[in-house]
Design an enzyme around this catalytic site. Sequence first.
Site, mmCIF file in Angstrom:
data_model
loop_
_atom_site.group_PDB
_atom_site.id
_atom_site.type_symbol
_atom_site.label_atom_id
_atom_site.label_comp_id
_atom_site.label_asym_id
_atom_site.label_seq_id
_atom_site.Cartn_x
_atom_site.Cartn_y
_atom_site.Cartn_z
ATOM 1 N N ASN A 25 -22.570 -29.415 10.571
ATOM 2 C CA ASN A 25 -23.995 -29.581 10.880
ATOM 3 C C ASN A 25 -24.334 -31.062 10.769
ATOM 4 O OD1 ASN A 25 -24.850 -30.181 8.102
ATOM 5 N ND2 ASN A 25 -24.281 -28.057 7.711
ATOM 6 N N GLY A 33 -19.398 -20.590 6.949
ATOM 7 C CA GLY A 33 -18.486 -20.392 8.073
ATOM 8 C C GLY A 33 -17.239 -21.244 8.008
ATOM 9 N N ASP A 35 -16.948 -24.398 8.452
ATOM 10 C CA ASP A 35 -17.242 -25.628 7.700
ATOM 11 C C ASP A 35 -16.971 -25.401 6.196
ATOM 12 O OD1 ASP A 35 -18.195 -28.165 7.201
ATOM 13 O OD2 ASP A 35 -20.307 -27.696 7.567
ATOM 14 N N THR A 124 -20.595 -20.443 17.752
ATOM 15 C CA THR A 124 -20.675 -18.990 18.003
ATOM 16 C C THR A 124 -20.898 -18.158 16.747
ATOM 17 O OG1 THR A 124 -18.286 -18.577 17.850
ATOM 18 C CG2 THR A 124 -19.162 -19.204 20.006
ATOM 19 N N VAL A 126 -23.110 -18.955 12.965
ATOM 20 C CA VAL A 126 -24.488 -19.143 12.488
ATOM 21 C C VAL A 126 -25.402 -19.661 13.607
ATOM 22 C CG1 VAL A 126 -25.896 -20.494 10.867
ATOM 23 C CG2 VAL A 126 -23.705 -19.586 10.130
HETATM 24 N N1 AR6 Z 1 -11.146 -20.170 11.018
HETATM 25 C C1 AR6 Z 1 -11.497 -20.079 12.339
HETATM 26 N N2 AR6 Z 1 -12.724 -19.725 12.749
HETATM 27 C C2 AR6 Z 1 -13.644 -19.446 11.795
HETATM 28 C C3 AR6 Z 1 -13.371 -19.512 10.406
HETATM 29 C C4 AR6 Z 1 -12.053 -19.900 10.038
HETATM 30 N N3 AR6 Z 1 -11.701 -19.996 8.757
HETATM 31 N N4 AR6 Z 1 -14.509 -19.165 9.730
HETATM 32 C C5 AR6 Z 1 -15.452 -18.870 10.649
HETATM 33 N N5 AR6 Z 1 -14.924 -19.032 11.896
HETATM 34 P P1 AR6 Z 1 -19.748 -21.030 12.205
HETATM 35 P P2 AR6 Z 1 -21.497 -22.576 13.978
HETATM 36 C C6 AR6 Z 1 -15.554 -18.850 13.219
HETATM 37 O O1 AR6 Z 1 -20.872 -20.201 11.722
HETATM 38 O O2 AR6 Z 1 -21.948 -21.351 14.666
HETATM 39 C C7 AR6 Z 1 -22.067 -23.782 9.032
HETATM 40 O O3 AR6 Z 1 -22.813 -23.403 7.919
HETATM 41 C C8 AR6 Z 1 -16.764 -17.944 13.300
HETATM 42 O O4 AR6 Z 1 -16.359 -16.585 13.362
HETATM 43 O O5 AR6 Z 1 -18.742 -21.491 11.243
HETATM 44 O O6 AR6 Z 1 -21.104 -23.763 14.816
HETATM 45 C C9 AR6 Z 1 -22.178 -25.264 9.341
HETATM 46 O O7 AR6 Z 1 -22.340 -26.046 8.176
HETATM 47 C C10 AR6 Z 1 -17.368 -18.409 14.607
HETATM 48 O O8 AR6 Z 1 -16.722 -17.794 15.723
HETATM 49 O O9 AR6 Z 1 -20.269 -22.364 12.979
HETATM 50 C C11 AR6 Z 1 -23.387 -25.318 10.215
HETATM 51 O O10 AR6 Z 1 -24.575 -25.356 9.463
HETATM 52 C C12 AR6 Z 1 -17.033 -19.895 14.645
HETATM 53 O O11 AR6 Z 1 -16.032 -20.096 13.647
HETATM 54 C C13 AR6 Z 1 -23.315 -24.040 10.988
HETATM 55 O O12 AR6 Z 1 -22.572 -23.135 10.183
HETATM 56 C C14 AR6 Z 1 -18.212 -20.803 14.354
HETATM 57 O O13 AR6 Z 1 -19.030 -20.193 13.362
HETATM 58 C C15 AR6 Z 1 -22.594 -24.186 12.285
HETATM 59 O O14 AR6 Z 1 -22.662 -22.996 13.005
#
Ligand code: AR6
Length: 174
Positions: A25, A33, A35, A124, A126
């Site tokens: 972010n 997630g 991150d 995809t 949060v």
């Molecule tokens: N390995 C691979 N993919 C993953 C993993 C992992 N360990 N964990 C989650 N995913 P998101 P965003 C997938 O929410 O939508 C955070 O709080 C998940 O299933 O991680 O870009 C940041 O700090 C999804 O398909 O990221 C930001 O505030 C994808 O990774 C915010 O979330 C992205 O999900 C960013 O939101």
Amino acid sequence: MQERITAVTGNIVALACDAIVNAANTSLLGGGGVDGAIHRFGGSEILDDCRKIIAKQGGCKTGEAVITTAGKLPAKFVIHTVGPVWNAEKQAEMAELLANCYKNSLQLAVENECKIVHFPCISTGVYKYPKHLAAEVAVKTVQAFLAENDTIEKVVFVCFDYTNFRYYMNFLKG
Ligand code: AR6
């Protein structure tokens, strides 16, 4: 010839490569997630580097990317990029910002001599970008970048869920 772009299902923190891309972010201070997993498994060195970047440029804008150590992760670098928070009324702008995440991350990978780059499905989770639309932007943008660049040997889309994986496989098959 081996394909330069593939998709797998898995946990991005467990797969070795040169650069792992993080869906961060704008604060660069970590979150949930992917991150959260990257900072948790990579250790505090990653946050230390993020803080240096924050001191210099005050975070990272949507669509842009910055690079840090990968700490304890099986990679040389983490490239932190900030995907757009989905807004259905601004689809064209969303697609452009998401494409910028992939382009700017790959550009940083090239500048840092990374040959193998792993991406999560940015925005995809949060940020609620519809998965099929995000997959199409990701695949098309990376294909276009690699068509103009021959230093990157492999880009892997590491999908945490089968829904994303299926979309990526469909778009990769054309
Ligand atoms: N390995 C691979 N993919 C993953 C993993 C992992 N360990 N964990 C989650 N995913 P998101 P965003 C997938 O929410 O939508 C955070 O709080 C998940 O299933 O991680 O870009 C940041 O700090 C999804 O398909 O990221 C930001 O505030 C994808 O990774 C915010 O979330 C992205 O999900 C960013 O939101």
